[in-house]
Structures are given as C-alpha cells and as structure tokens.
Design a protein around this motif. Sequence first.
Motif, short mmCIF file in Angstrom:
data_model
loop_
_atom_site.label_atom_id
_atom_site.label_comp_id
_atom_site.label_asym_id
_atom_site.label_seq_id
_atom_site.Cartn_x
_atom_site.Cartn_y
_atom_site.Cartn_z
N TRP A 62 0.84 -1.20 0.00
CA TRP A 62 0.00 0.00 0.00
C TRP A 62 0.87 1.24 0.00
CZ3 TRP A 62 -5.48 0.22 0.28
CH2 TRP A 62 -6.09 -1.03 0.35
N ILE A 63 0.37 2.30 -0.62
CA ILE A 63 1.12 3.55 -0.69
C ILE A 63 0.20 4.73 -0.36
CG2 ILE A 63 2.83 2.74 -2.37
CD1 ILE A 63 1.17 4.15 -4.57
N PHE A 64 0.81 5.81 0.08
CA PHE A 64 0.10 7.07 0.31
C PHE A 64 -0.06 7.78 -1.03
CE2 PHE A 64 0.70 11.70 0.98
CZ PHE A 64 -0.48 11.97 1.65
N VAL A 65 -1.28 8.24 -1.33
CA VAL A 65 -1.55 8.92 -2.60
C VAL A 65 -1.44 10.43 -2.43
CG1 VAL A 65 -3.22 9.30 -4.45
CG2 VAL A 65 -3.04 7.06 -3.37
N ARG A 66 -2.26 10.98 -1.56
CA ARG A 66 -2.24 12.44 -1.35
C ARG A 66 -3.01 12.80 -0.09
NH1 ARG A 66 -5.80 15.09 -6.17
NH2 ARG A 66 -4.62 13.60 -7.43
N GLY A 67 -2.67 13.99 0.43
CA GLY A 67 -3.44 14.58 1.49
C GLY A 67 -4.33 15.67 0.90
N VAL A 68 -5.57 15.71 1.32
CA VAL A 68 -6.55 16.63 0.74
C VAL A 68 -6.97 17.65 1.80
CG1 VAL A 68 -8.84 16.81 -0.29
CG2 VAL A 68 -7.36 14.88 -0.88
N PRO A 69 -6.52 18.91 1.69
CA PRO A 69 -6.87 19.92 2.68
C PRO A 69 -8.24 20.54 2.44
CG PRO A 69 -5.36 20.85 1.07
CD PRO A 69 -5.54 19.41 0.70
N SER A 70 -8.76 20.44 1.20
CA SER A 70 -10.08 20.98 0.89
C SER A 70 -10.65 20.23 -0.31
CB SER A 70 -10.02 22.49 0.60
OG SER A 70 -9.10 22.77 -0.44
N MET A 71 -11.94 20.39 -0.54
CA MET A 71 -12.65 19.54 -1.49
C MET A 71 -12.11 19.63 -2.92
SD MET A 71 -14.97 17.70 0.03
CE MET A 71 -16.21 17.27 -1.21
N GLU A 72 -11.58 20.80 -3.32
CA GLU A 72 -11.12 20.94 -4.70
C GLU A 72 -9.88 20.09 -5.00
OE1 GLU A 72 -9.71 24.84 -2.64
OE2 GLU A 72 -11.40 23.44 -2.53
N SER B 131 -13.58 2.17 -5.21
CA SER B 131 -14.44 2.24 -4.03
C SER B 131 -13.61 2.80 -2.88
CB SER B 131 -14.95 0.85 -3.66
OG SER B 131 -15.75 0.32 -4.69
N GLU B 132 -14.26 3.59 -2.02
CA GLU B 132 -13.55 4.20 -0.91
C GLU B 132 -14.14 3.75 0.42
OE1 GLU B 132 -12.56 8.23 -3.51
OE2 GLU B 132 -13.71 8.41 -1.63
N ILE B 133 -13.27 3.47 1.35
CA ILE B 133 -13.63 3.14 2.72
C ILE B 133 -12.96 4.18 3.61
CG2 ILE B 133 -13.36 1.49 4.61
CD1 ILE B 133 -15.34 0.54 2.52
N ALA B 134 -13.76 4.89 4.39
CA ALA B 134 -13.21 5.96 5.22
C ALA B 134 -13.21 5.55 6.69
CB ALA B 134 -14.03 7.24 5.04
N PHE B 135 -12.28 6.15 7.42
CA PHE B 135 -12.16 5.90 8.85
C PHE B 135 -12.32 7.23 9.58
CE2 PHE B 135 -9.85 2.63 6.65
CZ PHE B 135 -10.20 1.47 7.33
N ALA B 136 -13.31 7.28 10.48
CA ALA B 136 -13.59 8.48 11.26
C ALA B 136 -13.45 8.15 12.73
CB ALA B 136 -15.00 8.99 10.96
N GLY B 137 -13.15 9.16 13.52
CA GLY B 137 -13.06 8.94 14.95
C GLY B 137 -12.52 10.15 15.66
N LEU C 289 -7.73 14.91 4.61
CA LEU C 289 -8.18 13.58 4.20
C LEU C 289 -6.99 12.90 3.53
CD1 LEU C 289 -11.57 14.56 2.49
CD2 LEU C 289 -11.34 13.31 4.65
N ASN C 290 -6.49 11.83 4.12
CA ASN C 290 -5.33 11.14 3.57
C ASN C 290 -5.75 9.87 2.85
OD1 ASN C 290 -3.20 12.91 4.45
ND2 ASN C 290 -3.61 12.22 6.53
N PHE C 291 -5.37 9.77 1.56
CA PHE C 291 -5.79 8.66 0.71
C PHE C 291 -4.65 7.65 0.53
CE2 PHE C 291 -9.05 11.64 -0.13
CZ PHE C 291 -10.11 10.99 -0.75
N PRO D 2 -8.52 -1.28 -6.88
CA PRO D 2 -9.86 -1.71 -6.45
C PRO D 2 -10.40 -0.99 -5.22
CG PRO D 2 -8.21 -3.33 -5.84
CD PRO D 2 -7.50 -2.31 -6.69
N LEU D 3 -9.52 -0.38 -4.43
CA LEU D 3 -9.97 0.18 -3.16
C LEU D 3 -9.05 1.30 -2.72
CD1 LEU D 3 -11.99 -0.20 -0.73
CD2 LEU D 3 -10.22 -1.64 0.32
N ALA D 4 -9.65 2.33 -2.12
CA ALA D 4 -8.88 3.39 -1.48
C ALA D 4 -9.31 3.49 -0.02
CB ALA D 4 -9.12 4.74 -2.18
N LEU D 5 -8.33 3.62 0.86
CA LEU D 5 -8.60 3.85 2.28
C LEU D 5 -8.41 5.33 2.56
CD1 LEU D 5 -6.61 0.85 3.84
CD2 LEU D 5 -9.01 0.90 3.12
N VAL D 6 -9.32 5.90 3.32
CA VAL D 6 -9.28 7.34 3.58
C VAL D 6 -9.23 7.58 5.09
CG1 VAL D 6 -10.38 9.57 3.17
CG2 VAL D 6 -10.69 7.70 1.52
#
Length: 225
Positions: A26-36, A44-50, A82-84, A97-101
């Motif tokens: 697995w590799i880090f793709v990008r960090g997203v500071p805002s929606m743009e 498909s994306e699976i997100a982790f919140a907490g 948001l780190n992908f 096939p999958l991205a973890l967020v």
Amino acid sequence: MSEPTPEELERAARKGAGRKFFANPWIFVRGVPSMEFLPPEGPSEIAFAGRSNVGKSSLINALTGTKGLARTSNTPGRTQELNFFVQEGEFEDGIPPLALVDMPGYGFAKAPKEAVDKWQQLIFSYLQGRTTLKRVFVLIDSRHGIKKNDEAVLDLLDKAAVSYQIVLTKGDKIKAPALVKLEADTLLRIKKRPAAFPELVSTSSEKSAGIDDLKAAIMYSAGLA
C-alpha cells in the motif's frame, strides 16, 4: 466435532480473502486539505472516522501491514487532511480496487477554533458528496465508549444516509468482561440508527486482535468479497 455452518464457512472465506487482499503493498496517494483537491472518483472508498487520538493511523498501519504508512502521533488533531491510500501495482483501467481514507480526527484537537471548524467542514462535505464512498468505519475507544461528539457524527451519517459501522479500538486496554459488555451496550445504542450496520468489530492494533475481522468487513462493504 460438529461441521461448520454455512455462515461460519462464509466468514472464514471472507477473512481469508481479506488477508490475501491486504497483503499487497500500500502507498500514500495524497493529502486533501479541501474539497477541490480530492482525487477523481474511481476506486471504491472506505473511510475511517473517529475522535482525535482514537487510533485511526495505528489501525490503518495494522490493516495494511505497513509501519508508518499513516502517521501516528500522541498529539490529538495531528491529521488535518483527508489522507488517501491505495495499493501499489498495475490495475485494469489504471484504477486500484480500493482506497482507504484517513479522515481528520474530531473532538478535542489542540488547534485554533478556525482550523478545527475548517477540518470539520471538510469531513462533512466529503461524507455528503462522495458517490464512491461505500462505508465509513467509525472508531470508538473501548476505554470510553460512544461520547457526545461521536453521537453528533453518527447523527450526520444517518442524516446523509451514509452507511457506517462501529469499530472498537484499543480492546486490549480493558478487561475481557468489560469489552463484552461494551459491545452489547454499543450494539443496543445503534440498533435504531437507520444508516448503522448492525454488527461491530472489536480490535487492538497493538495485539493485532480483530484485524482479520475488520479486513473481512471492509471487503464485504466494498463489494470485493
């Protein structure tokens, strides 16, 4: 010894598929500071919140078997984007096939209120507008259970009709009977929530407990098993 039931066989097959799938690099793709700055919708994306310091980064590292993939810190609120993360390799149409967020922690972040508000807005905008998001795994610290700010996030997920599943973290930090009671109490609390998946997963990143179960749950929710 009795024969395994069809449900037990299916559960074992999902766990095996999850172990095999997550064994890939697995590799880090990008960090997203805002929606743009969001990457194009594809896998498909699976997100982790907490809440801050609940152990999201440690859990992602345990899932992927990659130490240091997600940054860990003792400072609550360290993750501000948001780190992908995706698997490394060649894929059909160039789409994994999958991205973890890894989502910004909510709660008691040690940061200016303006920054905290910005992070929260990023979280909420992502949850409400991402069609490739298949499920949010909401992490709850086993030592504390569901708190008021957790309830606020569950309310939002219900309102946005975003499927979510509870993951108890740091299960090794409390005694086994207390964990069993917490599991029962948590399932009872989410029973009438419309977007809540009616099962939870108890984990310990430190002891690797429940990690295979979580891999299987991710595979199922993403339609990969």
